[in-house]
Design an enzyme around this catalytic site. Structure first.
Site, mmCIF file in Angstrom:
data_model
loop_
_atom_site.group_PDB
_atom_site.id
_atom_site.type_symbol
_atom_site.label_atom_id
_atom_site.label_comp_id
_atom_site.label_asym_id
_atom_site.label_seq_id
_atom_site.Cartn_x
_atom_site.Cartn_y
_atom_site.Cartn_z
ATOM 1 N N TYR A 121 2.052 -6.503 -3.520
ATOM 2 C CA TYR A 121 1.713 -5.097 -3.259
ATOM 3 C C TYR A 121 1.967 -4.257 -4.524
ATOM 4 C CZ TYR A 121 2.348 -0.276 -1.628
ATOM 5 O OH TYR A 121 2.287 1.092 -1.495
ATOM 6 N N THR A 139 2.977 4.007 -6.126
ATOM 7 C CA THR A 139 4.210 3.661 -5.418
ATOM 8 C C THR A 139 5.406 3.404 -6.332
ATOM 9 O OG1 THR A 139 5.179 1.951 -3.987
ATOM 10 C CG2 THR A 139 3.386 1.252 -5.406
ATOM 11 N N ASP A 140 6.592 3.605 -5.772
ATOM 12 C CA ASP A 140 7.849 3.246 -6.452
ATOM 13 C C ASP A 140 7.965 1.730 -6.626
ATOM 14 O OD1 ASP A 140 7.969 3.056 -3.625
ATOM 15 O OD2 ASP A 140 10.154 3.148 -3.628
ATOM 16 N N THR A 148 -1.207 -1.437 2.484
ATOM 17 C CA THR A 148 0.223 -1.107 2.417
ATOM 18 C C THR A 148 1.132 -2.109 3.145
ATOM 19 O OG1 THR A 148 -0.099 0.344 4.321
ATOM 20 C CG2 THR A 148 -0.079 1.398 2.157
ATOM 21 N N TRP A 182 8.656 5.425 0.133
ATOM 22 C CA TRP A 182 9.303 5.407 1.456
ATOM 23 C C TRP A 182 8.678 6.466 2.378
ATOM 24 C CZ3 TRP A 182 15.147 3.997 1.797
ATOM 25 C CH2 TRP A 182 15.439 2.944 0.928
ATOM 26 N N GLY A 206 -4.850 7.272 7.413
ATOM 27 C CA GLY A 206 -3.508 6.807 7.068
ATOM 28 C C GLY A 206 -2.478 7.921 7.220
HETATM 29 N N1 LIG Z 1 3.744 3.786 3.117
HETATM 30 C C1 LIG Z 1 4.670 3.906 2.178
HETATM 31 O O1 LIG Z 1 5.882 3.806 2.434
HETATM 32 C C2 LIG Z 1 4.259 4.191 0.759
HETATM 33 C C3 LIG Z 1 5.256 4.141 -0.233
HETATM 34 C C4 LIG Z 1 4.891 4.419 -1.548
HETATM 35 C C5 LIG Z 1 3.582 4.748 -1.862
HETATM 36 N N2 LIG Z 1 2.643 4.765 -0.884
HETATM 37 C C6 LIG Z 1 1.265 5.062 -1.267
HETATM 38 O O2 LIG Z 1 0.860 6.251 -0.611
HETATM 39 C C7 LIG Z 1 -0.545 6.180 -0.345
HETATM 40 C C8 LIG Z 1 -0.793 6.433 1.130
HETATM 41 O O3 LIG Z 1 -0.121 5.418 1.884
HETATM 42 P P1 LIG Z 1 -0.014 5.482 3.483
HETATM 43 O O4 LIG Z 1 1.357 5.080 3.856
HETATM 44 O O5 LIG Z 1 -0.586 6.761 3.966
HETATM 45 O O6 LIG Z 1 -1.016 4.281 3.869
HETATM 46 P P2 LIG Z 1 -1.515 3.832 5.305
HETATM 47 O O7 LIG Z 1 -0.910 4.688 6.360
HETATM 48 O O8 LIG Z 1 -1.354 2.349 5.373
HETATM 49 O O9 LIG Z 1 -3.072 4.181 5.248
HETATM 50 C C9 LIG Z 1 -3.933 3.452 4.422
HETATM 51 C C10 LIG Z 1 -5.345 3.983 4.550
HETATM 52 O O10 LIG Z 1 -6.207 3.113 3.814
HETATM 53 C C11 LIG Z 1 -7.320 2.804 4.637
HETATM 54 N N3 LIG Z 1 -7.909 1.500 4.327
HETATM 55 C C12 LIG Z 1 -7.270 0.326 4.158
HETATM 56 N N4 LIG Z 1 -8.178 -0.658 3.983
HETATM 57 C C13 LIG Z 1 -9.418 -0.074 4.042
HETATM 58 C C14 LIG Z 1 -10.771 -0.548 3.941
HETATM 59 N N5 LIG Z 1 -11.065 -1.851 3.765
HETATM 60 N N6 LIG Z 1 -11.788 0.351 4.033
HETATM 61 C C15 LIG Z 1 -11.541 1.664 4.252
HETATM 62 N N7 LIG Z 1 -10.293 2.159 4.369
HETATM 63 C C16 LIG Z 1 -9.257 1.300 4.269
HETATM 64 C C17 LIG Z 1 -6.748 2.793 6.037
HETATM 65 O O11 LIG Z 1 -7.804 2.867 6.970
HETATM 66 P P3 LIG Z 1 -7.603 2.227 8.458
HETATM 67 O O12 LIG Z 1 -6.725 3.201 9.177
HETATM 68 O O13 LIG Z 1 -9.016 2.184 8.981
HETATM 69 O O14 LIG Z 1 -6.974 0.897 8.260
HETATM 70 C C18 LIG Z 1 -5.878 4.044 5.985
HETATM 71 O O15 LIG Z 1 -6.649 5.192 6.173
HETATM 72 C C19 LIG Z 1 -0.997 4.814 -0.838
HETATM 73 O O16 LIG Z 1 -1.465 4.922 -2.155
HETATM 74 C C20 LIG Z 1 0.284 3.991 -0.829
HETATM 75 O O17 LIG Z 1 0.230 2.910 -1.742
HETATM 76 C C21 LIG Z 1 2.943 4.499 0.425
#
Ligand SMILES: NC(=O)c1ccc[n+]([C@@H]2O[C@H](COP(=O)([O-])OP(=O)(O)OC[C@H]3O[C@@H](n4cnc5c(N)ncnc54)[C@H](OP(=O)(O)O)[C@@H]3O)[C@@H](O)[C@H]2O)c1
Length: 304
Positions: free
Chosen positions: A133, A109-110, A70, A158, A15
């Site tokens: 979510y 998350t926010d 996400t 974000w 991710g």
């Molecule tokens: N994105 C945002 O804007 C945002 C905002 C606030 C908080 N956050 C938090 O920050 C953290 C990181 O988010 P991110 O943006 O880096 O997320 P991301 O890019 O969507 O990555 C999610 C990760 O989870 C893995 N995953 C999902 N389903 C899975 C499964 N069934 N088995 C194994 N792995 C699985 C994905 O693997 P694959 O690549 O194989 O799918 C990927 O490595 C999370 O806790 C998220 O809630 C994110």
């Protein structure tokens, strides 16, 4: 392995955040990744038993969970899967952490907040998520807390970076395709570079590492901290800042949330207050404009 190089089990290495954590955690121990594609250990988190087996096999000194479901809008129709990844799995990591005395670092998350506020959200403000979510992520926080595993939760927001699905990369693609774009101007948050989140998280962990190579959260055990860039922006301001550093020509029209209906409701104001993290660990992220400039500089350097 020597005691000073503990095993850190990283979930979600592919991710946005996990990719950066794989690098920043490397100074703290030996990082083993668990996931579906290109991981050291194959792990599909929809398979409950597999997580149990893997953690028992590896007996890491620390688990870092950067996995999440996400897809905010898709979660409205894939509730079961969103809860599985964002809540149940986190509870299982907590159960294993409690049973085996393995601390867990987790991210949230926010979007756990309603969005109705006139000041940045503090950690102990009442969560009231508006989307599946957000609800599933809050359930994950609660499951980890209930597990009694030693843990820390870092709430960020974000998130963007050079990889993965994010607003920065989407805008860059659209600027190349379109002359004019409508962008929501009445939702406010703090655009945060995934690199900075990973670096800050690793700085926090460095302060929690004992000379024997264990991770101990001590008086911070069970706490939630906010970790976002300083400042605030609307999506429109964020898009404008990206555009200003791009060679493309595009006009960005500000629109309201009402004019851009989405399946999931998003908080109108989800700026987080980062003072507690700064007070506890001396770690504070720079202004979001600084993070964006550095991220884009690096992407240009890499020829992206
Ligand atoms: N994105 C945002 O804007 C945002 C905002 C606030 C908080 N956050 C938090 O920050 C953290 C990181 O988010 P991110 O943006 O880096 O997320 P991301 O890019 O969507 O990555 C999610 C990760 O989870 C893995 N995953 C999902 N389903 C899975 C499964 N069934 N088995 C194994 N792995 C699985 C994905 O693997 P694959 O690549 O194989 O799918 C990927 O490595 C999370 O806790 C998220 O809630 C994110």
């Amino acid at each position: 392995m020597s005691e000073a190089s503990p095993l850190i089990l990283l979930f979600g290495h592919s991710g946005q955040l996990g990719w950066e954590l794989r690098r920043t955690l490397a100074t703290l121990g030996e990082v083993a990744t668990a996931g579906v594609d290109g991981a050291d250990h194959y792990l599909d988190l929809t398979d409950g038993a597999a997580l149990d087996v893997l953690v028992h096999d590896l007996r890491p000194a620390l688990m870092v969970n950067a996995t999440a479901y996400t897809a905010v809008d898709k979660a409205e129709t894939e509730e079961k899967l969103a809860y599985r990844i964002n809540a149940e799995v986190v509870g299982e990591m907590g159960r294993l952490g409690a049973e085996m005395d393995i601390p867990v670092l987790h991210f949230s998350t926010d979007y756990v907040f309603s969005g109705v506020a006139d000041r940045p959200w503090k950690e102990n403000d009442e969560p009231a998520p508006r989307s599946i979510y957000g609800k599933s992520k809050l359930a994950g926080e609660q499951a980890l807390f209930a597990s009694r595993a030693e843990h820390l939760i870092l709430r960020t927001a974000w998130v963007y970076g050079a990889r993965g699905r994010n607003f920065l990369l989407t805008m860059q693609r659209l600027f190349a395709e379109k002359d004019r774009l409508k962008v929501v101007a009445d939702q406010f948050g703090a655009p945060t570079w995934s690199r900075f989140i990973a670096e800050a998280a690793s700085q926090v962990l460095a302060q929690c590492k004992t000379p024997q190579g264990q991770f101990r959260f001590g008086r911070h055990d069970g706490q939630v901290f906010h970790l976002t860039a300083a400042g605030q922006a609307s999506w429109h301001e964020f898009a404008q800042a990206i555009l200003e550093q791009t060679a493309e020509d595009c006009v960005l029209d500000p629109i309201s949330t009402e004019q851009y209906p989405t399946p999931a409701a998003r908080p109108a104001y989800s700026v987080l207050d980062n003072d507690n993290l700064a007070a506890a660990f001396g770690v504070r992220l720079p202004h979001w404009r600084r993070g964006l400039a550095l991220c884009l500089e690096e992407m240009r350097d890499a020829g992206a």
